[in-house]
Write a protein that holds these residues in place. Structure first.
Motif, PDB file in Angstrom:
ATOM      1  N   LYS A 188      46.093  45.997  30.135  1.00 17.94           N
ATOM      2  CA  LYS A 188      47.241  46.896  29.887  1.00 17.94           C
ATOM      3  C   LYS A 188      47.317  48.025  30.915  1.00 17.94           C
ATOM      4  O   LYS A 188      48.393  48.492  31.251  1.00 17.94           O
ATOM      5  CB  LYS A 188      47.161  47.472  28.467  1.00 17.94           C
ATOM      6  N   ASP A 189      46.148  48.474  31.409  1.00 22.96           N
ATOM      7  CA  ASP A 189      46.125  49.569  32.393  1.00 22.96           C
ATOM      8  C   ASP A 189      45.955  49.053  33.817  1.00 22.96           C
ATOM      9  O   ASP A 189      45.642  49.827  34.729  1.00 22.96           O
ATOM     10  CB  ASP A 189      44.960  50.527  32.079  1.00 22.96           C
ATOM     11  N   GLY A 190      46.113  47.752  34.021  1.00 21.69           N
ATOM     12  CA  GLY A 190      45.826  47.200  35.349  1.00 21.69           C
ATOM     13  C   GLY A 190      47.045  46.745  36.122  1.00 21.69           C
ATOM     14  O   GLY A 190      48.115  46.499  35.546  1.00 21.69           O
ATOM     15  N   ASN A 191      46.838  46.622  37.452  1.00 25.41           N
ATOM     16  CA  ASN A 191      47.875  46.113  38.343  1.00 25.41           C
ATOM     17  C   ASN A 191      47.678  44.594  38.455  1.00 25.41           C
ATOM     18  O   ASN A 191      46.635  44.143  38.920  1.00 25.41           O
ATOM     19  CB  ASN A 191      47.710  46.797  39.706  1.00 25.41           C
ATOM     20  N   LEU A 214      40.331  28.642  38.279  1.00 23.80           N
ATOM     21  CA  LEU A 214      40.645  30.050  38.008  1.00 23.80           C
ATOM     22  C   LEU A 214      39.391  30.767  37.483  1.00 23.80           C
ATOM     23  O   LEU A 214      39.063  31.881  37.920  1.00 23.80           O
ATOM     24  CB  LEU A 214      41.789  30.122  36.979  1.00 23.80           C
ATOM     25  N   LYS A 215      38.696  30.084  36.600  1.00 15.88           N
ATOM     26  CA  LYS A 215      37.468  30.649  36.025  1.00 15.88           C
ATOM     27  C   LYS A 215      36.435  30.917  37.132  1.00 15.88           C
ATOM     28  O   LYS A 215      35.870  32.016  37.215  1.00 15.88           O
ATOM     29  CB  LYS A 215      36.911  29.645  35.007  1.00 15.88           C
ATOM     30  N   THR A 216      36.259  29.930  38.008  1.00 18.73           N
ATOM     31  CA  THR A 216      35.298  30.089  39.108  1.00 18.73           C
ATOM     32  C   THR A 216      35.731  31.207  40.048  1.00 18.73           C
ATOM     33  O   THR A 216      34.897  31.993  40.521  1.00 18.73           O
ATOM     34  CB  THR A 216      35.178  28.757  39.904  1.00 18.73           C
ATOM     35  N   ALA A 217      37.038  31.308  40.297  1.00 20.34           N
ATOM     36  CA  ALA A 217      37.549  32.349  41.200  1.00 20.34           C
ATOM     37  C   ALA A 217      37.228  33.749  40.651  1.00 20.34           C
ATOM     38  O   ALA A 217      36.857  34.649  41.405  1.00 20.34           O
ATOM     39  CB  ALA A 217      39.056  32.181  41.403  1.00 20.34           C
ATOM     40  N   VAL A 218      37.346  33.910  39.347  1.00 20.34           N
ATOM     41  CA  VAL A 218      37.043  35.222  38.741  1.00 20.34           C
ATOM     42  C   VAL A 218      35.551  35.526  38.888  1.00 20.34           C
ATOM     43  O   VAL A 218      35.167  36.637  39.292  1.00 20.34           O
ATOM     44  CB  VAL A 218      37.437  35.237  37.236  1.00 20.34           C
ATOM     45  N   ILE A 219      34.727  34.525  38.598  1.00 15.26           N
ATOM     46  CA  ILE A 219      33.269  34.722  38.691  1.00 15.26           C
ATOM     47  C   ILE A 219      32.895  35.085  40.135  1.00 15.26           C
ATOM     48  O   ILE A 219      32.154  36.043  40.377  1.00 15.26           O
ATOM     49  CB  ILE A 219      32.521  33.441  38.220  1.00 15.26           C
ATOM     50  N   ASN A 220      33.474  34.341  41.111  1.00 16.50           N
ATOM     51  CA  ASN A 220      33.171  34.615  42.529  1.00 16.50           C
ATOM     52  C   ASN A 220      33.649  36.003  42.946  1.00 16.50           C
ATOM     53  O   ASN A 220      32.970  36.703  43.695  1.00 16.50           O
ATOM     54  CB  ASN A 220      33.822  33.549  43.431  1.00 16.50           C
ATOM     55  N   THR A 221      34.809  36.399  42.464  1.00 20.74           N
ATOM     56  CA  THR A 221      35.353  37.724  42.800  1.00 20.74           C
ATOM     57  C   THR A 221      34.382  38.814  42.350  1.00 20.74           C
ATOM     58  O   THR A 221      34.073  39.751  43.105  1.00 20.74           O
ATOM     59  CB  THR A 221      36.728  37.929  42.113  1.00 20.74           C
ATOM     60  N   VAL A 222      33.891  38.678  41.115  1.00 16.32           N
ATOM     61  CA  VAL A 222      32.984  39.697  40.572  1.00 16.32           C
ATOM     62  C   VAL A 222      31.663  39.705  41.340  1.00 16.32           C
ATOM     63  O   VAL A 222      31.168  40.768  41.743  1.00 16.32           O
ATOM     64  CB  VAL A 222      32.747  39.466  39.052  1.00 16.32           C
ATOM     65  N   HIS A 223      31.126  38.503  41.619  1.00 13.19           N
ATOM     66  CA  HIS A 223      29.849  38.433  42.326  1.00 13.19           C
ATOM     67  C   HIS A 223      29.958  38.952  43.762  1.00 13.19           C
ATOM     68  O   HIS A 223      29.093  39.699  44.229  1.00 13.19           O
ATOM     69  CB  HIS A 223      29.315  36.989  42.316  1.00 13.19           C
ATOM     70  N   GLY A 229      28.589  45.600  47.257  1.00  9.35           N
ATOM     71  CA  GLY A 229      28.448  46.970  46.767  1.00  9.35           C
ATOM     72  C   GLY A 229      29.791  47.659  46.577  1.00  9.35           C
ATOM     73  O   GLY A 229      29.871  48.890  46.588  1.00  9.35           O
ATOM     74  N   GLU A 230      30.851  46.866  46.426  1.00  3.09           N
ATOM     75  CA  GLU A 230      32.184  47.458  46.220  1.00  3.09           C
ATOM     76  C   GLU A 230      32.430  47.741  44.737  1.00  3.09           C
ATOM     77  O   GLU A 230      31.791  47.146  43.867  1.00  3.09           O
ATOM     78  CB  GLU A 230      33.262  46.491  46.727  1.00  3.09           C
ATOM     79  N   ILE A 231      33.365  48.623  44.488  1.00  6.16           N
ATOM     80  CA  ILE A 231      33.694  48.914  43.087  1.00  6.16           C
ATOM     81  C   ILE A 231      34.766  47.931  42.629  1.00  6.16           C
ATOM     82  O   ILE A 231      35.803  47.775  43.290  1.00  6.16           O
ATOM     83  CB  ILE A 231      34.179  50.374  42.914  1.00  6.16           C
ATOM     84  N   LEU A 232      34.487  47.287  41.509  1.00  3.70           N
ATOM     85  CA  LEU A 232      35.426  46.295  40.983  1.00  3.70           C
ATOM     86  C   LEU A 232      36.548  47.003  40.225  1.00  3.70           C
ATOM     87  O   LEU A 232      36.300  47.904  39.425  1.00  3.70           O
ATOM     88  CB  LEU A 232      34.674  45.353  40.032  1.00  3.70           C
ATOM     89  N   ASP A 233      37.770  46.566  40.500  1.00  2.95           N
ATOM     90  CA  ASP A 233      38.927  47.082  39.737  1.00  2.95           C
ATOM     91  C   ASP A 233      39.030  46.205  38.469  1.00  2.95           C
ATOM     92  O   ASP A 233      39.720  45.185  38.452  1.00  2.95           O
ATOM     93  CB  ASP A 233      40.175  46.969  40.620  1.00  2.95           C
ATOM     94  N   ARG A 234      38.324  46.605  37.422  1.00  5.75           N
ATOM     95  CA  ARG A 234      38.216  45.776  36.215  1.00  5.75           C
ATOM     96  C   ARG A 234      39.577  45.572  35.542  1.00  5.75           C
ATOM     97  O   ARG A 234      39.920  44.487  35.107  1.00  5.75           O
ATOM     98  CB  ARG A 234      37.247  46.427  35.210  1.00  5.75           C
ATOM     99  N   GLY A 236      42.501  45.840  37.000  1.00 11.84           N
ATOM    100  CA  GLY A 236      43.332  45.016  37.890  1.00 11.84           C
ATOM    101  C   GLY A 236      42.940  43.548  37.786  1.00 11.84           C
ATOM    102  O   GLY A 236      43.804  42.656  37.792  1.00 11.84           O
ATOM    103  N   LEU A 237      41.638  43.305  37.661  1.00  8.78           N
ATOM    104  CA  LEU A 237      41.173  41.922  37.565  1.00  8.78           C
ATOM    105  C   LEU A 237      41.661  41.292  36.250  1.00  8.78           C
ATOM    106  O   LEU A 237      42.157  40.161  36.234  1.00  8.78           O
ATOM    107  CB  LEU A 237      39.645  41.860  37.655  1.00  8.78           C
ATOM    108  N   ALA A 238      41.541  42.051  35.160  1.00  4.93           N
ATOM    109  CA  ALA A 238      41.994  41.524  33.859  1.00  4.93           C
ATOM    110  C   ALA A 238      43.500  41.254  33.894  1.00  4.93           C
ATOM    111  O   ALA A 238      43.975  40.218  33.411  1.00  4.93           O
ATOM    112  CB  ALA A 238      41.648  42.509  32.745  1.00  4.93           C
ATOM    113  N   ALA A 239      44.259  42.185  34.488  1.00  6.12           N
ATOM    114  CA  ALA A 239      45.719  42.024  34.551  1.00  6.12           C
ATOM    115  C   ALA A 239      46.090  40.835  35.430  1.00  6.12           C
ATOM    116  O   ALA A 239      46.979  40.042  35.079  1.00  6.12           O
ATOM    117  CB  ALA A 239      46.360  43.301  35.089  1.00  6.12           C
ATOM    118  N   SER A 240      45.397  40.683  36.576  1.00  2.00           N
ATOM    119  CA  SER A 240      45.689  39.560  37.485  1.00  2.00           C
ATOM    120  C   SER A 240      45.327  38.240  36.818  1.00  2.00           C
ATOM    121  O   SER A 240      46.020  37.223  36.991  1.00  2.00           O
ATOM    122  CB  SER A 240      44.903  39.701  38.794  1.00  2.00           C
ATOM    123  N   PHE A 241      44.254  38.256  36.042  1.00  2.00           N
ATOM    124  CA  PHE A 241      43.825  37.044  35.343  1.00  2.00           C
ATOM    125  C   PHE A 241      44.844  36.644  34.258  1.00  2.00           C
ATOM    126  O   PHE A 241      45.251  35.486  34.170  1.00  2.00           O
ATOM    127  CB  PHE A 241      42.438  37.256  34.714  1.00  2.00           C
TER     128      PHE A 241
END
Ligand code: KG4
Ligand code: ZN
Length: 339
Positions: A188-191, A214-223, A229-234, A236-241
């Motif tokens: 709800k708060d994501g881009n 799609l599932k693998t892409a999300v896992i790879n994005t997070v890993h 060492g980047e900050i994950l836009d959680r 944004g990731l949920a909204a894009s998913f």
């Protein structure tokens, strides 16, 4: 006609009483989700044991809350497939015992036919034929509902179900099981353009789905993010998913209406993922544009419950689809098949 229904196909022990199918007199759900969240998913053996403990009190409460007496019941309906076999067998065995003890007919109900029937409870005017998009934790499919007990599969997932993908994506974000609703909230708060995810097509089968990429892409994005060492836009990731899942489901559902039911333009949606707000909004927008009447059940009827089994049980009864005391449970079963 009063039907007592029992549902135990996964991690909800549920019982309900319906009157003439669509009128629900009670609907009791005991969710085991908290017990399974410790393990990040449903543990089949634990589910079976919990069903065994819960089934008596849940059924008792459903009868008490319905306001009718046990002696007024006309039939017992039970989910016999598909689902976790040990879990199903608890409900099936209990229903067989109850039907024998009370001398009542036993109605076997397919779990996904039940999900579709949630729409019949919510919308008294809805009658087949219609197209139904089913998206749950274990199944994702498009069906032509020709009649209450006559359904044809137009397309289905080749690998993971949409709900399974939601749960895995949530898990990699360290959200508790089942993660679909939490992903929805986070989104709800994501881009929804924060991350780009792949779109899968099954060559030659325009109505089939695939969610494993799609599932693998999300896992790879997070890993990748963690490794760099980047900050994950959680958010944004949920909204894009959520957007990616809606982008897979909505065009196929609309396409199915246009191809298989061009004159009777009615689309119903069912299953736990039907609660997703991004999907609901996208379906509403697209159906409005395409002049399709859309039925979206209330959130309370999207997830597993026994009211939907009681409602579908009524139509199975009218069609003469009854079981004898040798009824078994089945882990897999097509919605096209009638016992
Ligand atoms: O239909 P259901 O209750 O059980 C099965 O028959 O599988 O569906 C459960 C699934 C779970 O994967 C859960 O995460 C998902 O539905 N779910 C959602 C939402 N609420 C439940 N997925 C996306 N957004 C939601 N709001
Ligand atoms: Zn379900």
């Amino acid at each position: 006609m009063y039907i007592l229904a029992i549902e135990s196909s996964c991690d909800e022990t549920a019982a309900a009483v319906s009157k003439n199918g669509r009128e629900i007199l009670s609907n009791v759900i005991f969710s085991q989700a908290e017990m399974h969240s410790l393990y990040g998913g449903v543990v089949p053996e634990i589910a079976s044991r919990n069903h065994t403990d819960a089934i008596c009190p849940v059924v008792d409460r459903a009868i008490v809350e319905s306001g009718i007496k046990k002696s007024e019941l006309d039939a017992i309906a039970v989910t016999y497939a598909p689902g976790l076999i040990g879990a199903l067998l608890v409900g099936v065995s209990f229903a067989k015992g109850l039907s024998a003890a009370l001398g009542l007919p036993l109605i076997p109900v397919h779990h996904i036919r039940g999900h579709i029937a949630a729409n019949l409870i919510a919308f008294p005017e809805l009658k087949p034929p219609f197209i139904c998009l089913v998206a749950s934790g274990g199944h994702t499919l498009l069906a032509e509902v020709k009649d209450y007990t006559d359904m044809k599969i137009i397309g289905s997932t080749r690998d993971d179900a949409a709900g399974e993908a939601f749960d895995k994506a949530a898990r990699v974000l360290s959200l508790p099981y089942p993660g679909g609703a939490m992903m929805d909230k986070l989104a709800k708060d994501g881009n929804d353009k924060a991350y780009r995810f792949p779109k899968a097509e099954v060559s030659g089968f325009p109505y089939d789905f695939s969610f494993s990429g799609l599932k693998t892409a999300v896992i790879n994005t997070v890993h990748n993010c963690e490794q760099k060492g980047e900050i994950l836009d959680r958010e944004g990731l949920a909204a894009s998913f959520c957007r990616a899942v809606a982008d897979a489901l909505v065009p196929r559902a609309i396409g199915a209406v246009n191809e298989f039911s061009p004159d009777n333009r009615v689309l119903a949606v069912a299953g736990g993922v039907a609660a997703n707000s991004v999907l609901r909004r996208a379906l509403a927008e697209e159906c409005k544009k395409q002049n399709i009447t859309l039925y979206l059940p209330p959130l309370s009827l999207c997830g597993d419950n026994a009211a939907m089994i009681a409602c579908q049980g009524y139509y199975e009864y009218l069609a003469g689809n009854l079981a004898s005391s040798d009824l078994n449970g089945y882990a897999t079963m097509s919605i096209e098949f009638t016992l």
